[in-house]
Design an enzyme around this catalytic site. Sequence first.
Site, mmCIF file in Angstrom:
data_model
loop_
_atom_site.group_PDB
_atom_site.id
_atom_site.type_symbol
_atom_site.label_atom_id
_atom_site.label_comp_id
_atom_site.label_asym_id
_atom_site.label_seq_id
_atom_site.Cartn_x
_atom_site.Cartn_y
_atom_site.Cartn_z
ATOM 1 N N LEU A 232 0.865 -1.170 0.000
ATOM 2 C CA LEU A 232 0.000 0.000 0.000
ATOM 3 C C LEU A 232 0.903 1.222 0.000
ATOM 4 C CD1 LEU A 232 -2.642 -0.967 2.735
ATOM 5 C CD2 LEU A 232 -2.939 -1.088 0.256
ATOM 6 N N ASP A 233 0.463 2.300 -0.662
ATOM 7 C CA ASP A 233 1.228 3.543 -0.619
ATOM 8 C C ASP A 233 1.393 4.004 0.829
ATOM 9 O OD1 ASP A 233 1.275 3.567 -3.375
ATOM 10 O OD2 ASP A 233 -0.457 4.906 -3.557
ATOM 11 N N ARG A 234 2.405 4.801 1.054
ATOM 12 C CA ARG A 234 2.680 5.292 2.418
ATOM 13 C C ARG A 234 1.440 5.912 3.056
ATOM 14 N NH1 ARG A 234 6.822 10.179 3.022
ATOM 15 N NH2 ARG A 234 5.114 11.158 1.882
#
Length: 320
Positions: free
Chosen positions: A142-144
């Site tokens: 998942l993106d940050r």
Amino acid sequence: MPGGPRGTHRLTVPADRAGERLDRYLPEAIPGISRARGQRLIEEGNVHLAGEIVRPSTRLKGGEMMTVVVPPPIPLDMTPEDLPLRVMYEDAHLLVVEKPAGMVVHPAPGHPRGTLVNALLGRSDTLSGIGGVSRPGIVHRLDRDTSGILVVAKTDAAHGTLSARFASHAMERKYHGIVFGCPPADTGTVSTRIGRHPVHRKKMAVLPAGGREAVTRYRRIETFGPFSLLEFRLETGRTHQVRVHCAHLGCPIVGDDVYGRSRKIPLGKGTPARTVTVSRFLLHAFHLAFPHPVTGEPLSFTIPDPPEFRAFRAAVEAAR
């Protein structure tokens, strides 16, 4: 690492696989080996057919004796850290965790510490190492700034099976996102090709040709003021897929200053105009379901939307 394919494997190629490429057969012959990993093993001289070194494109004859040596993963220099981490499920094969917004999944330039991997190493010494290098357990990312559910493999065999299910779209993944405006229909499917932006190489983009197929199904749950809450179901898992597709629809994710607008958001008219600043883009992986990689048992996990969603909606309602 228990359950993994490392070590020396000796087997006989079945007669009905005659004519098949070696690199296609190898992942089926040894569970936990991906095709890319198998190709590297072949290229590194770790696969012999009838005592001879071969190439990935070698065609099988059927009946040959095959020897495959799978070396242990090369350890990476990662520091275990005692970081808070909510574990939703754990057994000998996998973990399911809730990643908070702001946490990077894997160490990278600029983020050597404080990542999900550092946290995982701080609580477990049995995590998978697929691909010849210890990438502790990471099956998908998942993106940050995206919060939500991730599955983590503890064995190479579980990692291989889970990765294959992601690749074949056999994992049910759902997201919630708050967007500007609303999509052109209450439900729909966005099907494009996504690849690196031709100019801004740190960004992804919808491309007329090239890239990789990307499919996102969406459903509008509700609209409040000039914003909508959408549910997304991913058929593929491309980098920044939901964010790029929302921008492509003309309704970017709130707070996405890469593909959308500033994180300082005007909420109404007036002098001075009322604004609210969000700390991150409002995207949340709230649901994940898949068959257990070893037992086949159906596993399903759902979590509520994070406080940032409620706070943003309250700010919008207060400004109306």
